[in-house]
Design a protein around this motif. Structure first.
Motif, PDB file in Angstrom:
ATOM      1  N   UNK A 103       0.831  -1.212   0.000  1.00 49.12           N
ATOM      2  CA  UNK A 103       0.000   0.000   0.000  1.00 49.12           C
ATOM      3  C   UNK A 103       0.865   1.260   0.000  1.00 49.12           C
ATOM      4  N   UNK A 104       0.557   2.154  -0.936  1.00 48.76           N
ATOM      5  CA  UNK A 104       1.215   3.459  -1.003  1.00 48.76           C
ATOM      6  C   UNK A 104       0.484   4.465  -0.119  1.00 48.76           C
ATOM      7  N   UNK A 105      -0.852   4.329  -0.090  1.00 48.69           N
ATOM      8  CA  UNK A 105      -1.682   5.229   0.709  1.00 48.69           C
ATOM      9  C   UNK A 105      -2.945   4.486   1.104  1.00 48.69           C
ATOM     10  N   UNK A 106      -3.246   4.504   2.398  1.00 52.42           N
ATOM     11  CA  UNK A 106      -4.490   3.890   2.869  1.00 52.42           C
ATOM     12  C   UNK A 106      -5.650   4.776   2.434  1.00 52.42           C
ATOM     13  N   UNK A 107      -6.708   4.136   1.965  1.00 56.01           N
ATOM     14  CA  UNK A 107      -7.880   4.853   1.473  1.00 56.01           C
ATOM     15  C   UNK A 107      -9.014   4.639   2.470  1.00 56.01           C
ATOM     16  N   UNK A 108      -9.600   5.726   2.930  1.00 57.09           N
ATOM     17  CA  UNK A 108     -10.734   5.642   3.842  1.00 57.09           C
ATOM     18  C   UNK A 108     -11.942   5.097   3.078  1.00 57.09           C
ATOM     19  N   UNK A 109     -12.703   4.186   3.677  1.00 59.68           N
ATOM     20  CA  UNK A 109     -13.876   3.633   2.977  1.00 59.68           C
ATOM     21  C   UNK A 109     -14.846   4.700   2.473  1.00 59.68           C
ATOM     22  N   UNK A 110     -14.906   5.853   3.121  1.00 49.84           N
ATOM     23  CA  UNK A 110     -15.793   6.918   2.653  1.00 49.84           C
ATOM     24  C   UNK A 110     -15.380   7.422   1.268  1.00 49.84           C
ATOM     25  N   UNK A 111     -14.081   7.328   0.945  1.00 50.21           N
ATOM     26  CA  UNK A 111     -13.618   7.715  -0.388  1.00 50.21           C
ATOM     27  C   UNK A 111     -14.161   6.752  -1.439  1.00 50.21           C
ATOM     28  N   UNK A 112     -14.316   5.495  -1.087  1.00 49.48           N
ATOM     29  CA  UNK A 112     -14.857   4.508  -2.015  1.00 49.48           C
ATOM     30  C   UNK A 112     -16.306   4.820  -2.330  1.00 49.48           C
ATOM     31  N   UNK A 113     -17.067   5.224  -1.315  1.00 48.33           N
ATOM     32  CA  UNK A 113     -18.472   5.565  -1.528  1.00 48.33           C
ATOM     33  C   UNK A 113     -18.608   6.742  -2.483  1.00 48.33           C
ATOM     34  N   UNK A 114     -17.725   7.722  -2.363  1.00 44.51           N
ATOM     35  CA  UNK A 114     -17.744   8.876  -3.262  1.00 44.51           C
ATOM     36  C   UNK A 114     -17.442   8.421  -4.682  1.00 44.51           C
ATOM     37  N   UNK A 115     -16.438   7.533  -4.857  1.00 47.73           N
ATOM     38  CA  UNK A 115     -16.104   7.029  -6.188  1.00 47.73           C
ATOM     39  C   UNK A 115     -17.279   6.300  -6.811  1.00 47.73           C
ATOM     40  N   UNK A 116     -17.970   5.451  -6.034  1.00 46.24           N
ATOM     41  CA  UNK A 116     -19.109   4.699  -6.540  1.00 46.24           C
ATOM     42  C   UNK A 116     -20.240   5.623  -6.944  1.00 46.24           C
ATOM     43  N   UNK A 117     -20.492   6.681  -6.150  1.00 43.31           N
ATOM     44  CA  UNK A 117     -21.546   7.630  -6.477  1.00 43.31           C
ATOM     45  C   UNK A 117     -21.218   8.371  -7.779  1.00 43.31           C
ATOM     46  N   UNK A 118     -19.944   8.724  -7.965  1.00 46.16           N
ATOM     47  CA  UNK A 118     -19.546   9.402  -9.195  1.00 46.16           C
ATOM     48  C   UNK A 118     -19.746   8.493 -10.400  1.00 46.16           C
ATOM     49  N   UNK A 119     -19.413   7.198 -10.273  1.00 45.72           N
ATOM     50  CA  UNK A 119     -19.595   6.261 -11.363  1.00 45.72           C
ATOM     51  C   UNK A 119     -21.074   6.128 -11.731  1.00 45.72           C
ATOM     52  N   UNK A 120     -21.950   6.128 -10.732  1.00 45.21           N
ATOM     53  CA  UNK A 120     -23.380   5.973 -10.985  1.00 45.21           C
ATOM     54  C   UNK A 120     -23.950   7.181 -11.735  1.00 45.21           C
ATOM     55  N   UNK A 121     -23.368   8.364 -11.555  1.00 46.82           N
ATOM     56  CA  UNK A 121     -23.888   9.556 -12.199  1.00 46.82           C
ATOM     57  C   UNK A 121     -23.258   9.788 -13.561  1.00 46.82           C
ATOM     58  N   UNK A 122     -22.214   9.041 -13.891  1.00 47.55           N
ATOM     59  CA  UNK A 122     -21.550   9.220 -15.192  1.00 47.55           C
ATOM     60  C   UNK A 122     -22.248   8.475 -16.290  1.00 47.55           C
TER      61      UNK A 122
END
Length: 165
Positions: free
Chosen positions: A146-165
């Protein structure tokens, strides 16, 4: 077919180099089928035999895009090109996500259920998933890369962006 219990860190089997498969028999068929069912049940895209407590060089990747699952027995990476960084998680380390650098393109050779060899080329997310599973067979967990730990809340934002694209 059966759903097996997923082994989680800090189980020592996850850090062991797995043994090559030498018997292409009914026991291997059952293991492959169980791995697939276990992976689907856990909503994963890949799983390796040590993740269900079996120290053999067997793994499956299934991106679920209408393609057949990739069954890898005794896989070997024969070539890589490029690099990319993306977020990974692991069924054996629940709740941890991180950015990991891996080759963008890979070439592997592996065996089928019947022992015959095949070659496969993959890129981007498919290559990443295959390498993640091969790492399991070598006792390497993604958290060591791991280069950088990702907070699970960042994943939710990514998923929401994908759904709106």
């Amino acid at each position: 077919m059966a759903i097996r219990q997923i082994v989680v860190k800090p189980a020592t089997i996850l850090e062991e180099v797995c043994k090559p498969v030498t018997a292409f028999d009914e026991e291997l068929t059952v293991l492959l089928d169980d791995l697939y069912e276990t992976m689907l049940d856990a909503d994963g895209v890949g799983i390796a035999a040590p993740q269900v407590g079996v120290p053999l060089r067997v793994a499956i990747v299934d991106l679920g895009e209408g393609e057949d699952p990739i069954e890898m027995i005794n896989p070997e990476v024969t070539g890589t090109e490029g690099e990319s960084v993306d977020i990974e998680g692991c069924l054996s380390i629940p709740g941890l996500y991180g950015e990991v650098e891996r080759p963008y393109f890979i070439r592997i050779k592996a065996q089928e259920r019947d022992g015959s060899w095949y070659e496969l080329e993959a890129e981007d997310y498919e290559a990443r998933a295959i390498l993640h599973e091969i790492d399991h067979l070598d006792g390497i967990l993604f958290d060591s890369k791991i280069l950088r730990i990702v907070d699970p809340s960042e994943l939710e934002v990514d998923e929401e962006q994908e759904e709106t694209e």
